[in-house]
Design an enzyme around this catalytic site. Structure first.
Site, PDB file in Angstrom:
ATOM      1  N   GLY A  51      -0.845   7.804   1.439  1.00 49.15           N
ATOM      2  CA  GLY A  51      -0.872   7.874   2.893  1.00 49.15           C
ATOM      3  C   GLY A  51       0.442   7.570   3.574  1.00 49.15           C
ATOM      4  N   ILE A  52       0.330   6.818   4.672  1.00 46.14           N
ATOM      5  CA  ILE A  52       1.495   6.475   5.489  1.00 46.14           C
ATOM      6  C   ILE A  52       2.547   5.722   4.673  1.00 46.14           C
ATOM      7  CG2 ILE A  52       2.267   5.209   7.531  1.00 46.14           C
ATOM      8  CD1 ILE A  52       0.483   7.659   8.093  1.00 46.14           C
ATOM      9  N   GLY A  53       2.109   4.777   3.876  1.00 43.48           N
ATOM     10  CA  GLY A  53       3.039   3.986   3.083  1.00 43.48           C
ATOM     11  C   GLY A  53       3.829   4.824   2.102  1.00 43.48           C
ATOM     12  N   GLY A 100       0.806  -1.220   0.000  1.00 46.47           N
ATOM     13  CA  GLY A 100       0.000   0.000   0.000  1.00 46.47           C
ATOM     14  C   GLY A 100       0.833   1.261   0.000  1.00 46.47           C
ATOM     15  N   ALA A 101       1.947   1.254  -0.718  1.00 45.17           N
ATOM     16  CA  ALA A 101       2.864   2.402  -0.681  1.00 45.17           C
ATOM     17  C   ALA A 101       2.466   3.530  -1.626  1.00 45.17           C
ATOM     18  CB  ALA A 101       4.279   1.935  -1.017  1.00 45.17           C
ATOM     19  N   ASN A 102       1.327   3.408  -2.293  1.00 45.75           N
ATOM     20  CA  ASN A 102       0.950   4.429  -3.263  1.00 45.75           C
ATOM     21  C   ASN A 102       0.260   5.637  -2.642  1.00 45.75           C
ATOM     22  OD1 ASN A 102      -1.215   2.177  -3.197  1.00 45.75           O
ATOM     23  ND2 ASN A 102      -2.359   3.970  -3.909  1.00 45.75           N
ATOM     24  N   SER A 116      -3.296  -0.081  15.002  1.00 40.08           N
ATOM     25  CA  SER A 116      -4.038   1.160  15.192  1.00 40.08           C
ATOM     26  C   SER A 116      -4.441   1.269  16.654  1.00 40.08           C
ATOM     27  CB  SER A 116      -5.298   1.149  14.311  1.00 40.08           C
ATOM     28  OG  SER A 116      -6.217   2.147  14.716  1.00 40.08           O
ATOM     29  N   TYR A 146     -13.205  -3.690  11.796  1.00 37.69           N
ATOM     30  CA  TYR A 146     -11.908  -3.037  11.637  1.00 37.69           C
ATOM     31  C   TYR A 146     -11.077  -3.170  12.914  1.00 37.69           C
ATOM     32  CZ  TYR A 146      -8.362   0.552  10.924  1.00 37.69           C
ATOM     33  OH  TYR A 146      -7.158   1.213  10.810  1.00 37.69           O
TER      34      TYR A 146
END
Length: 293
Positions: free
Chosen positions: A25-27, A21-23, A139, A165
């Site tokens: 936000g945090i990533g 998920g590096a595309n 989280s 979640y």
């Protein structure tokens, strides 16, 4: 005492990081910081067009590879295509939050499938190639979670997207701790870490489709509510790069309620340290993902 920032990251030249998920936000922020100090970063993302767009303005060494964590077949294909390349750090960052109930291709509740099972299988398949550590994102919402190993998919109980979640984020943290216990028992030098970003302005909160998700998305625009994603990435970067950090560490912000601030080791809920449940959860994930098959 000085606060830890991205400028404190040691040189990462010659090291390879895989970030799910590096595309965005945090990533994405973690990837930017790592590329800036010499690392080669693999953007493991579901949407290749978005991954390539995110990489377009990043200097340094990086590549993108397709990975849909909600689909165990995609996870297996990613690991197979990656070959036997050594990985210094695997960062299990990607996740979905509080979505309406839907099922993965293998029939699992989508948040459990994506946030938990996908990363569990990915870690199992790539662990023989990891040379340093695995970092798993949890989280603060884990504190509201309860892992029901008899019904993780909410098949026999009323579905609540936020409870699902919270269950997934508690499960992620429990599995990170359990992985460290197993690595220690095997006398492995590999370390398992966990981190949480506090409350950070990313697109994760606004994509759930509920009124609460919409309100959270609006709150992200208020600087006194949510910290920037670059600050939210600091716990991940700390967990991934501090050389002498003990395995089993959990890193979060140092501010009030751990909602924001600079990274430091933090505590977690009593439930996250329940070794019996963690062992049952691990065994459940092994059955559901069959990493050895």
């Amino acid at each position: 005492m000085a606060k830890w920032t991205a400028s404190d990251i040691p040189d990462q030249s010659g090291r390879l990081f895989v970030i799910t998920g590096a595309n965005s936000g945090i990533g994405l922020e973690a990837a930017k910081s790592l590329c800036a100090i010499g690392a080669h970063v693999v953007f493991a993302c579901r949407n290749m067009a978005k991954a390539d767009a995110a990489r377009a303005d990043i200097a340094g060494s990086h590549e993108a590879r397709q990975l849909d964590l909600s689909d165990l077949d995609s996870v297996r294909a990613f690991a197979a295509d990656f070959g036997d390349r050594k990985i210094d750090v695997l960062i299990n960052n990607a996740g979905i939050m509080a979505i309406p109930k839907s099922l993965s291709p293998q029939g699992h509740e989508l948040q459990f499938a994506t946030n938990v099972l996908g990363h569990f299988l990915l870690t199992a398949l790539l662990l023989p190639q990891v040379t340093d550590r695995v970092v798993t994102l949890s989280s603060q919402v884990h504190r509201a979670g309860k892992v029901d190993v008899s019904d993780p998919d909410f098949a026999n109980r009323r579905y609540n997207p936020w409870l699902a979640y919270a269950q997934s984020k508690l499960a992620d943290l429990m599995l990170a701790y359990e992985l460290q216990r197993r690595l220690t028992a095997d006398r492995s030098p590999i370390r398992s870490m966990a981190a949480h970003p506090g409350y950070s302005a990313t697109n994760l909160q606004s994509k759930g489709g509920s009124l609460q998700s919409t309100l959270m998305g609006l709150a992200n625009r208020l600087p006194f509510v949510a910290q920037p994603a670059a600050m939210g990435a600091l716990p991940t970067l700390y967990a991934a790069t501090v050389p002498d950090l003990p395995g089993g560490s959990y890193i979060g912000p140092d501010g009030i309620g751990e909602m924001g601030g600079h990274p430091r080791p933090v505590g977690s809920s009593g439930a996250s340290h329940d070794r019996a449940v963690a062992r049952h959860l691990w065994e459940l994930c092994e059955r559901l993902t069959a990493p050895g098959s």
